[in-house]
Design an enzyme around this catalytic site. Structure first.
Site, PDB file in Angstrom:
ATOM      1  N   LYS A   1       0.839  -1.196   0.000  1.00  0.00           N
ATOM      2  CA  LYS A   1       0.000   0.000   0.000  1.00  0.00           C
ATOM      3  C   LYS A   1       0.870   1.241   0.000  1.00  0.00           C
ATOM      4  O   LYS A   1       1.998   1.160   0.514  1.00  0.00           O
ATOM      5  CB  LYS A   1      -0.971   0.043   1.165  1.00  0.00           C
ATOM      6  CG  LYS A   1      -0.419  -0.328   2.548  1.00  0.00           C
ATOM      7  CD  LYS A   1       0.755   0.361   3.135  1.00  0.00           C
ATOM      8  CE  LYS A   1       0.750   1.842   3.352  1.00  0.00           C
ATOM      9  NZ  LYS A   1       2.019   2.337   4.002  1.00  0.00           N
TER      10      LYS A   1
ATOM     11  N   TYR B   1      -4.727   3.844   6.026  1.00  0.00           N
ATOM     12  CA  TYR B   1      -5.257   2.909   7.026  1.00  0.00           C
ATOM     13  C   TYR B   1      -6.565   3.434   7.621  1.00  0.00           C
ATOM     14  O   TYR B   1      -7.477   2.659   7.935  1.00  0.00           O
ATOM     15  CB  TYR B   1      -4.246   2.697   8.159  1.00  0.00           C
ATOM     16  CG  TYR B   1      -3.048   1.873   7.768  1.00  0.00           C
ATOM     17  CD1 TYR B   1      -3.065   0.487   7.880  1.00  0.00           C
ATOM     18  CD2 TYR B   1      -1.895   2.480   7.286  1.00  0.00           C
ATOM     19  CE1 TYR B   1      -1.956  -0.265   7.520  1.00  0.00           C
ATOM     20  CE2 TYR B   1      -0.788   1.734   6.921  1.00  0.00           C
ATOM     21  CZ  TYR B   1      -0.832   0.355   7.038  1.00  0.00           C
ATOM     22  OH  TYR B   1       0.266  -0.402   6.674  1.00  0.00           O
TER      23      TYR B   1
END
Ligand code: NAD
Length: 367
Positions: A138, A223
């Site tokens: 990510k 996140y």
């Protein structure tokens, strides 16, 4: 109330109905699986920086369904150290130039991209064209246009693309998903999701736009986006955002601190913060009749919190181990690994694009 049996069921389902090793591991299931699938899948790590060295490689010493078989690095001295430490075969050591010849190496089933964000697209596509499944870290790309291209190219190659979203295998976060998505305490109304830390070295790639594509939002704000999405099971339709910068020299190229708000179709509203200025790490999910409060919520040290003032004390797991095992098990059995494919990464890139647009325009952005 938290019900351990319910939790275990959710956790198993998340892993594609298999009990992966560690606390919730069933020896019988693993024995049956290994009898019919004696070979562990081979993983090659591309980029041997902090995350590969300190988290992924150690986790791959514990995995049941995959193992470290190869490396791709631009630094010959690192290649030597890793080769010796992990007993890697000479033919499984690649550099960035000869990487494409990995196509003819049957030892490698999965290529794991752990490079600066600007390199994710190129190496994901090269790995898929070499006939390998891909796990990409990510944020999956610099923006949603790149993410779409990656998904399309990996699909064209007939391979699978997974994103490094390890928290789908973390018990406390799985419990937040269960409570939010199943409306255990009624409808989710308010979310407060934040992740930030004080960043050091001013010369690192994370502070360079051309390599990182953005600052705290790209790195750890993602996140908070994920948490709000998996706590509701929804995609937001509207975003507002504000940026704050206290060090205009250090953060001349990328964002230091962003506050943003997301509106969800069910009526839930999320208020989020990401920053490179100081530590913050929280997932607060407030429903009509109860709440979940995780802090620390996202890192890979211990994760903890409470549900309606009662402590949540699930076993701490090795998230990287469970994540790579979950992916490998799904590839070997043809079952679906939950919520960690490229399309999931693309949704987050769509939201990140919208947050930057909302910062730049000062307007509400409709996704
Ligand atoms: P790092 O700086 O420690 O490592 C980066 C690696 O890329 C190094 O081996 C470096 O040599 C190599 N590299 C190749 N070309 C480079 C270039 N032009 N500039 C800089 N480095 C170059 O970074 P990291 O912390 O390991 O992060 C790598 C990726 O993993 C990032 O996308 C990051 O977001 C992701 N990450 C994910 C997690 C997670 O929990 N899922 C945690 C940390 C990092």
């Amino acid at each position: 109330m938290i019900d351990r049996r319910n939790f275990s069921k959710t956790f198993m389902a998340t892993l594609g109905s298999v009990a992966i090793s560690n606390p919730l591991f069933s020896k019988e299931l693993l024995y049956d699986f290994k009898k019919s699938n004696p070979k562990k899948l081979g993983i090659a790590l591309v980029g041997l920086g902090n995350y590969s060295k300190n988290q992924l490689a150690p986790a791959l010493e514990k995995t049941e369904f995959c193992e470290l078989k190869g490396i791709v690095t631009g630094t010959p001295s690192k290649a030597k150290t890793w080769q010796a430490k992990y007993n890697l075969s000479e033919k499984n050591i690649y550099n960035y130039e000869n990487f494409d010849s990995i196509a003819s190496n049957p030892d490698i089933d999965i290529v794991y991209i752990v490079l600066p964000n600007s390199m994710h697209k190129e190496y994901t596509i090269r790995a898929a064209k070499a006939g390998k499944h891909v796990i990409c870290e990510k944020p999956m790309a610099m923006n949603s246009i790149e993410a779409e291209e990656m998904i399309s190219e990996v699909a064209k190659a007939g391979k699978k693309l997974f994103i490094g979203y390890r928290l789908h295998y973390e018990p406390h976060n799985i419990e937040a998903m269960r409570i939010g998505q199943n409306q255990v305490f009624g409808k989710v109304k308010i979310l407060n999701c934040s992740f930030g830390f004080r960043i050091g070295d001013p010369t690192q790639w994370r502070l360079k736009y051309s390599l990182a594509g953005g600052g705290a939002l790209m790195d750890v704000g993602i996140y908070a986006i994920q948490a709000a999405r998996y706590s509701t099971g929804e995609m937001p339709f509207a975003i507002t955002a504000q940026e704050y910068k206290t060090d205009k020299v250090k953060f001349s190229e990328v964002d230091e601190t962003i506050f943003w708000q997301m509106e969800f179709p069910s009526g839930a509203v999320a208020s989020c913060i990401t920053t490179y200025a100081s530590y913050i790490e929280r997932l607060y999910l407030s429903s009509e009749r109860g709440f979940v409060d995780l802090s620390p919520a996202y890192s890979y040290g211990s994760i903890g919190g409470q549900v309606r003032r009662k402590p949540l004390d699930f076993t701490q797991v090795n998230q990287q181990q469970l994540h790579m095992d979950g992916i490998s098990y799904s590839l070997q059995t043809g079952t679906k690994a939950k919520n960690i494919y490229g399309d999931e990464g693309l949704k987050d890139m769509n939201i990140i694009d919208a947050i930057y647009k909302a910062v730049a325009t000062g307007e509400k952005v409709i996704i």
